[in-house]
Design a protein around this motif. Structure first.
Motif, PDB file in Angstrom:
ATOM      1  N   ILE A   1      -5.649   6.396   4.436  1.00 18.88           N
ATOM      2  CA  ILE A   1      -6.810   6.405   4.587  1.00 18.88           C
ATOM      3  C   ILE A   1      -7.998   5.341   6.110  1.00 18.88           C
ATOM      4  O   ILE A   1      -8.292   4.925   6.809  1.00 18.88           O
ATOM      5  CB  ILE A   1      -7.716   5.870   3.427  1.00 18.88           C
ATOM      6  N   LEU A   2      -6.186   4.123   5.732  1.00 15.06           N
ATOM      7  CA  LEU A   2      -6.683   2.626   6.651  1.00 15.06           C
ATOM      8  C   LEU A   2      -6.486   3.344   8.437  1.00 15.06           C
ATOM      9  O   LEU A   2      -7.071   3.060   9.468  1.00 15.06           O
ATOM     10  CB  LEU A   2      -5.329   2.174   6.659  1.00 15.06           C
ATOM     11  N   SER A   3      -5.422   4.846   8.501  1.00 16.75           N
ATOM     12  CA  SER A   3      -4.974   5.022   9.727  1.00 16.75           C
ATOM     13  C   SER A   3      -6.737   5.527  10.392  1.00 16.75           C
ATOM     14  O   SER A   3      -6.420   6.300  11.204  1.00 16.75           O
ATOM     15  CB  SER A   3      -3.389   5.550   9.915  1.00 16.75           C
TER      16      SER A   3
ATOM     17  N   PRO B   1       0.850  -1.644   0.048  1.00 11.41           N
ATOM     18  CA  PRO B   1       0.101   0.133  -0.159  1.00 11.41           C
ATOM     19  C   PRO B   1       0.976   1.452  -0.100  1.00 11.41           C
ATOM     20  O   PRO B   1       2.017   1.151   0.505  1.00 11.41           O
ATOM     21  CB  PRO B   1      -1.306   0.033   1.389  1.00 11.41           C
ATOM     22  N   GLY B   2       0.595   2.742  -0.515  1.00 11.27           N
ATOM     23  CA  GLY B   2       1.071   3.250  -0.842  1.00 11.27           C
ATOM     24  C   GLY B   2       0.472   4.210   0.501  1.00 11.27           C
ATOM     25  O   GLY B   2       0.037   4.300   1.089  1.00 11.27           O
TER      26      GLY B   2
ATOM     27  N   PHE C   1      -1.487   7.248   0.625  1.00 10.81           N
ATOM     28  CA  PHE C   1      -2.646   7.186   0.764  1.00 10.81           C
ATOM     29  C   PHE C   1      -4.044   6.589   1.423  1.00 10.81           C
ATOM     30  O   PHE C   1      -4.537   6.661   2.073  1.00 10.81           O
ATOM     31  CB  PHE C   1      -3.168   8.219  -0.622  1.00 10.81           C
ATOM     32  N   GLU C   2      -3.115   5.459   0.565  1.00 10.97           N
ATOM     33  CA  GLU C   2      -4.041   4.243   1.076  1.00 10.97           C
ATOM     34  C   GLU C   2      -3.873   3.749   2.834  1.00 10.97           C
ATOM     35  O   GLU C   2      -4.663   3.488   3.378  1.00 10.97           O
ATOM     36  CB  GLU C   2      -3.573   2.620   1.037  1.00 10.97           C
ATOM     37  N   MET C   3      -2.236   4.023   3.421  1.00 10.66           N
ATOM     38  CA  MET C   3      -2.381   3.721   4.643  1.00 10.66           C
ATOM     39  C   MET C   3      -2.561   5.120   5.026  1.00 10.66           C
ATOM     40  O   MET C   3      -3.429   4.568   7.015  1.00 10.66           O
ATOM     41  CB  MET C   3      -0.571   4.121   5.189  1.00 10.66           C
TER      42      MET C   3
END
Length: 68
Positions: free
Chosen positions: A9-11, A2-3, A5-7
């Motif tokens: 969003i997840l956090s 994951p990049g 931005f994905e991290m």
């Protein structure tokens, strides 16, 4: 992998959704791990209904202490 931005969003989902729900479940007297149900689409609504209509163990203990 994951990049960035994905991290992010997840956090943010974990901080905005799971952490407050974990605290609510813990203060109500339920195990905190049931707050992980908020991550699953239909189970999150079930968790909200459960928290709204279940008798909270923490309130039962408080009532017992006040009556004693």
């Amino acid at each position: 992998m994951p990049g960035f931005f994905e991290m992010m969003i997840l956090s943010s989902i974990l901080l905005i959704g799971v952490f407050p729900c974990w605290m609510i479940c813990s203060k109500a007297g339920f195990p905190g791990w049931i707050s992980l149900l908020i991550l699953f689409p239909v189970l999150n609504i079930g968790l909200l209904f459960f928290l709204a209509f279940a008798e909270w163990p923490a309130l039962k203990e408080r009532t017992k202490q006040e009556n004693a």
